[in-house]
Write a protein that holds these residues in place. Structure first.
Motif, short mmCIF file in Angstrom:
data_model
loop_
_atom_site.label_atom_id
_atom_site.label_comp_id
_atom_site.label_asym_id
_atom_site.label_seq_id
_atom_site.Cartn_x
_atom_site.Cartn_y
_atom_site.Cartn_z
N ASP A 180 0.62 -1.14 -0.11
CA ASP A 180 0.13 -0.09 0.05
C ASP A 180 0.85 1.27 0.10
N ARG A 181 1.98 1.36 0.84
CA ARG A 181 2.77 2.39 0.85
C ARG A 181 3.65 2.42 -0.43
N LEU A 182 3.93 1.53 -1.19
CA LEU A 182 4.78 1.53 -2.32
C LEU A 182 3.60 2.21 -3.32
N GLN A 183 2.57 1.75 -3.40
CA GLN A 183 1.62 2.30 -4.38
C GLN A 183 1.46 3.81 -4.27
N GLN A 184 1.61 4.19 -2.81
CA GLN A 184 1.29 5.81 -2.85
C GLN A 184 2.47 6.62 -3.18
N ILE A 185 3.64 5.80 -2.67
CA ILE A 185 5.17 6.58 -3.26
C ILE A 185 4.98 6.43 -4.73
N LEU A 186 4.52 5.46 -5.53
CA LEU A 186 4.68 5.55 -7.05
C LEU A 186 3.74 6.57 -7.56
N PHE A 187 2.64 6.52 -6.95
CA PHE A 187 1.49 7.66 -7.47
C PHE A 187 2.41 9.11 -7.36
N TYR A 188 2.92 9.47 -6.20
CA TYR A 188 3.47 10.67 -6.00
C TYR A 188 4.57 10.81 -6.84
N ARG A 189 5.47 9.82 -6.88
CA ARG A 189 6.65 9.88 -7.91
C ARG A 189 6.15 10.26 -9.41
N GLU A 190 5.06 9.75 -9.76
CA GLU A 190 4.56 9.74 -11.09
C GLU A 190 3.82 11.46 -11.23
N LEU A 191 3.58 11.94 -10.36
CA LEU A 191 3.29 13.35 -10.33
C LEU A 191 4.40 14.22 -10.10
N GLY A 192 5.48 13.59 -10.06
CA GLY A 192 6.61 14.54 -9.99
C GLY A 192 7.13 15.04 -8.78
N PHE A 193 6.89 14.51 -7.56
CA PHE A 193 7.08 14.73 -6.23
C PHE A 193 8.66 14.26 -6.10
N PRO A 194 9.45 14.98 -5.24
CA PRO A 194 10.83 14.43 -4.99
C PRO A 194 10.58 13.52 -3.92
N LEU A 195 11.53 12.55 -3.66
CA LEU A 195 11.52 11.49 -2.79
C LEU A 195 11.44 12.36 -1.37
N GLU A 196 12.15 13.26 -1.10
CA GLU A 196 12.05 13.81 0.42
C GLU A 196 10.77 14.30 0.67
N GLN A 197 10.07 14.83 -0.28
CA GLN A 197 8.73 15.15 -0.25
C GLN A 197 7.55 14.29 0.07
N VAL A 198 7.77 13.30 -0.83
CA VAL A 198 6.93 11.99 -0.55
C VAL A 198 7.15 11.36 0.74
N ALA A 199 8.28 11.24 1.36
CA ALA A 199 8.32 10.83 2.73
C ALA A 199 7.67 11.60 3.84
N ALA A 200 7.98 12.77 3.67
CA ALA A 200 7.34 13.84 4.50
C ALA A 200 5.83 13.75 4.44
N LEU A 201 5.49 13.67 3.37
CA LEU A 201 3.74 13.46 3.24
C LEU A 201 3.18 12.14 3.79
N LEU A 202 4.02 11.06 3.54
CA LEU A 202 3.37 9.78 4.02
C LEU A 202 3.76 9.60 5.52
N ASP A 203 4.78 10.28 5.97
CA ASP A 203 5.01 10.13 7.18
C ASP A 203 4.51 11.02 8.37
N ASP A 204 3.69 11.92 7.74
CA ASP A 204 3.06 12.61 8.70
C ASP A 204 1.77 12.18 9.34
N PRO A 205 2.02 12.14 10.67
CA PRO A 205 1.13 11.37 11.75
C PRO A 205 -0.36 11.90 11.61
N ASP A 206 -0.67 13.15 10.91
CA ASP A 206 -2.01 13.63 11.09
C ASP A 206 -2.49 13.33 9.79
N ALA A 207 -1.68 12.67 8.91
CA ALA A 207 -2.39 12.72 7.40
C ALA A 207 -3.22 11.78 7.44
#
Length: 252
Positions: free
Chosen positions: A47-74
């Motif tokens: 599930d997490r990999l799918q989210q990562i690949l979605f964001y990467r396809e949209l052009g998000f850098p890896l650092e921003q993807v990590a910040a988005l997915l690791d946000d405890p309030d998200a």
């Protein structure tokens, strides 16, 4: 049920090397290990990999993807809503581009010469001639400019089309490189930067490594060049700039 790194790579259509890289930087660490110490991925990891690949396809850098997915309030559902909105926008833009390309293809098949307005529909608002006067003012006294003018004056429509096809192929491979998470200092990125330099030399003028570094600097300093490359994939201008410098350094 758990899956090996090879199985996950096949599911997601990414390389094993990409998964190893995600693990090394803490973006996607598998939940378990086999008795032999090999990575084992659980459903939550997929599930997490799918989210990562979605964001990467949209052009998000890896650092921003990590910040988005690791946000405890998200909220995981909010990730999907955001991605759906961004993807829908991109689909609409690509559909508009596809229609313009189809129009151009049909016109060429029928032997119709497109008007300038129709020809530039393929490129959106980008007009290859719009900076011609500025280019002459800035570099008109250089040997590179005179050589470029001499060469391009002889090019036929077939030559320009071959150049566009070559550029499109390079762009697709560079975007794929970024989608795989390759850093600008990787061999693959530097090789494509070298190919970029050689294409300039093939079509326009002798592009030394020093000139190529200057061009790379301009790609991030001039917002018009940045917009041109980032239209291919967000962040591409900065990535290419770094790859150009890395490639020049390895040939120093």
């Amino acid at each position: 049920m758990s899956y090996s790194v090879g199985q996950v790579a096949a599911f997601a259509r990414v390389t094993v090397r990409t998964l190893h890289h995600y693990d090394e930087i803490g973006l996607l660490s598998p939940s378990g290990r086999s008795h032999a110490g090999h990575r084992r991925y659980e459903n939550a990891d997929l599930d997490r990999l799918q989210q990562i690949l979605f964001y990467r396809e949209l052009g998000f850098p890896l650092e921003q993807v990590a910040a988005l997915l690791d946000d405890p309030d998200a909220d995981p559902r909010e990730h999907l809503r955001r991605q759906h909105e961004l993807l829908t926008t991109r689909i609409a833009e690509l559909q508009k581009m596809a229609e313009a390309v189809e129009h151009a293809m049909e016109a060429k098949k029928m032997g119709i010469n497109l008007t300038p307005e129709e020809r530039f529909e393929v490129f959106g608002d980008h007009d290859p001639e719009q900076y011609a006067a500025e280019t002459e003012q800035r570099w008109g006294d250089t040997d590179a400019y005179r050589e470029s003018q001499r060469r391009t004056a002889r090019y036929t429509k077939t030559d320009w089309q071959r150049m566009q096809d070559q550029n499109a192929d390079w762009s697709a491979r560079y975007q794929a490189l970024m989608a795989d998470g390759e850093p600008p200092t990787s061999e693959r990125a530097m090789d494509l930067a070298e190919e970029h330099r050689q294409q300039i030399g093939e079509w326009f003028y002798d592009c030394t490594y020093e000139i190529h570094r200057c061009l790379g600097d301009m790609y991030v300093a001039d917002e018009r060049f940045t917009a041109h490359y980032d239209a291919m994939r967000p962040g591409l201008a900065e990535h290419l700039h770094a790859a150009i410098h890395a490639n020049a350094a390895r040939h120093a």
